[in-house]
Design a protein around this motif. Structure first.
Motif, short mmCIF file in Angstrom:
data_model
loop_
_atom_site.label_atom_id
_atom_site.label_comp_id
_atom_site.label_asym_id
_atom_site.label_seq_id
_atom_site.Cartn_x
_atom_site.Cartn_y
_atom_site.Cartn_z
N ALA A 116 0.69 -1.30 -0.44
CA ALA A 116 0.47 0.23 0.29
C ALA A 116 0.86 1.60 0.03
O ALA A 116 0.61 2.56 -0.58
N ARG A 117 1.73 0.80 0.66
CA ARG A 117 3.31 2.56 0.75
C ARG A 117 4.45 1.97 -0.37
O ARG A 117 5.32 2.92 0.17
N ARG A 118 4.03 1.29 -1.25
CA ARG A 118 5.58 1.50 -1.94
C ARG A 118 5.64 2.20 -2.83
O ARG A 118 4.62 2.29 -3.50
N ASP A 119 6.69 2.43 -3.00
CA ASP A 119 6.85 3.48 -4.19
C ASP A 119 8.37 2.50 -5.21
O ASP A 119 8.84 1.90 -5.23
N ALA A 120 7.81 2.56 -6.64
CA ALA A 120 9.09 1.33 -6.99
C ALA A 120 9.85 2.23 -7.89
O ALA A 120 11.30 1.31 -8.13
N GLU A 121 9.83 3.86 -7.50
CA GLU A 121 11.10 4.12 -7.73
C GLU A 121 12.42 3.77 -6.69
O GLU A 121 13.67 4.01 -7.35
N THR A 122 11.15 3.95 -5.72
CA THR A 122 12.74 3.69 -4.01
C THR A 122 12.67 2.34 -4.23
O THR A 122 14.35 1.68 -3.33
N VAL A 123 12.36 1.27 -4.25
CA VAL A 123 12.43 -0.49 -4.92
C VAL A 123 13.32 -0.06 -5.85
O VAL A 123 14.71 -1.22 -6.01
N ALA A 124 13.59 0.62 -6.74
CA ALA A 124 14.54 0.36 -8.33
C ALA A 124 15.92 0.80 -7.50
O ALA A 124 16.97 0.22 -7.81
N ARG A 125 15.45 1.55 -6.76
CA ARG A 125 17.12 2.15 -5.73
C ARG A 125 18.04 1.58 -5.36
O ARG A 125 18.81 1.38 -5.10
N GLY A 126 16.10 1.06 -4.33
CA GLY A 126 17.19 -0.59 -3.63
C GLY A 126 17.41 -1.05 -4.23
O GLY A 126 18.27 -2.33 -3.36
N ALA A 127 16.72 -1.32 -5.20
CA ALA A 127 17.54 -3.06 -5.67
C ALA A 127 18.94 -2.82 -6.61
O ALA A 127 20.08 -4.02 -6.27
N ALA A 128 19.18 -1.50 -6.92
CA ALA A 128 20.58 -1.48 -7.24
C ALA A 128 22.19 -1.09 -6.30
O ALA A 128 22.36 -2.04 -6.60
N ALA A 129 21.32 -0.62 -5.12
CA ALA A 129 22.07 -0.56 -4.45
C ALA A 129 22.29 -2.19 -3.51
O ALA A 129 23.58 -2.41 -3.18
N LEU A 130 21.49 -3.26 -3.56
CA LEU A 130 21.85 -4.39 -4.00
C LEU A 130 22.60 -4.77 -4.34
O LEU A 130 23.85 -5.90 -3.71
N GLY A 131 22.66 -5.06 -5.31
CA GLY A 131 23.11 -5.68 -6.73
C GLY A 131 24.56 -5.15 -6.31
O GLY A 131 25.62 -5.80 -6.31
N LYS A 132 24.82 -3.39 -6.00
CA LYS A 132 25.95 -3.26 -6.25
C LYS A 132 27.18 -3.32 -4.42
O LYS A 132 28.21 -3.78 -5.24
N SER A 133 26.18 -3.70 -3.30
CA SER A 133 26.79 -4.32 -2.33
C SER A 133 27.10 -5.82 -2.93
O SER A 133 28.31 -6.14 -2.21
N LEU A 134 26.34 -6.81 -3.03
CA LEU A 134 26.44 -7.68 -3.37
C LEU A 134 28.07 -7.95 -4.50
O LEU A 134 28.63 -8.78 -4.17
N GLY A 135 28.02 -6.98 -4.69
CA GLY A 135 29.32 -7.31 -5.91
C GLY A 135 30.41 -7.01 -5.09
O GLY A 135 31.59 -7.82 -5.43
N TYR A 136 30.17 -6.39 -3.70
CA TYR A 136 31.52 -5.92 -2.92
C TYR A 136 31.71 -7.87 -2.43
O TYR A 136 33.45 -7.62 -1.58
N VAL A 137 30.93 -8.04 -1.93
CA VAL A 137 31.06 -9.45 -1.53
C VAL A 137 31.26 -10.66 -2.97
O VAL A 137 32.29 -11.27 -2.04
N GLU A 138 30.85 -10.85 -3.93
CA GLU A 138 31.00 -11.37 -4.66
C GLU A 138 32.94 -11.17 -4.84
O GLU A 138 33.65 -11.97 -4.70
#
Ligand SMILES: N[C@@H](CCC(=O)N[C@@H](CS)C(=O)NCC(=O)O)C(=O)O
Length: 214
Positions: A116-138
């Motif tokens: 109900a309170r989801r914002d698609a752009e914020t989700v996309a930014r979070g997903a990009a940040a997650l991908g970037k941070s998991l890249g450091y782990v990789e």
């Protein structure tokens, strides 16, 4: 000794992983029903957060990494600290990458779980940040199967719950599989295939499912 813990908490889960892996005489207990800000719990940990380790003399130790270190010092075998200095540093680094960078990205996604309170752009930014941070782990993962190599370490205790949350949140938000890079994909598979880790992953999934259903 008792560990005050809830199933879905990644911080409590890392300590449970060490306790199960080392088969330690530590009873796992839940916080009081009244919650983490109730006087009964604040008497144990005025910070109002879990996990907390209650020692046999009644004294308490909060903060998951401090608890992990204490348990390693008191129960050194089987050791979760790599014997070689370089691997110990790698283990600390991988745990810290999870704690600082992956958790920050998960925090962004976590605030979007309510449709109900989801914002698609914020989700996309979070997903990009997650991908970037998991890249450091990789980048810093060892040759496998576990974080720094053949032996399970404190890095795995810390990273497994972080990756579990990434997996659960990605599914919940309809994002693609976050573990597609080669070492991370193999590492996530190895964690899931490890019986002690699988037990904790199932506990986290149960705790998170209840939370996401609210
Ligand atoms: N730095 C702490 C963080 C612990 C933490 O944030 N625990 C969360 C559960 S995952 C909590 O108790 N949150 C309750 C709150 O902040 O009110 C640690 O490593 O133990």
């Amino acid at each position: 000794m008792q560990l005050v813990s809830v199933k879905g908490s990644p911080y409590a889960a890392r300590v449970r992983l060490a306790i199960y892996r080392k088969d330690l005489p530590v009873e796992i207990v839940f916080p009081p029903r009244e919650g983490l800000k109730a006087p009964e719990f604040l008497a144990l940990n005025p910070i109002g957060k879990i996990p907390v380790l209650v020692l046999d003399d009644g004294s308490t130790l909060p903060e998951s990494n401090v608890i992990l270190d204490y348990l390693e010092d008191v129960f050194p075998a089987p050791s979760l600290r790599p014997a070689v200095a370089e691997l110990r540093a790698k283990a600390r680094l991988l745990a810290q990458l999870g704690d600082v960078y992956v958790f920050a990205a998960l925090g962004q996604l976590f605030r979007q779980v309510d449709p109900a309170r989801r914002d698609a752009e914020t989700v996309a930014r979070g997903a990009a940040a997650l991908g970037k941070s998991l890249g450091y782990v990789e980048l810093h993962l060892g040759p496998g199967p576990f974080a720094v190599g053949e032996d399970y370490s404190l890095a795995d205790c810390s990273l497994a719950p972080v990756l579990a949350l990434a997996d659960i949140l990605a599914r919940h938000l309809g994002l693609p599989d976050p573990f597609t890079t080669p070492k991370l994909a193999a590492y996530w598979a190895a964690l899931q295939a490890d019986p002690v880790t699988a037990r904790v992953l199932a506990e986290i999934a149960e705790g998170m499912a209840k939370m996401l259903a609210k």
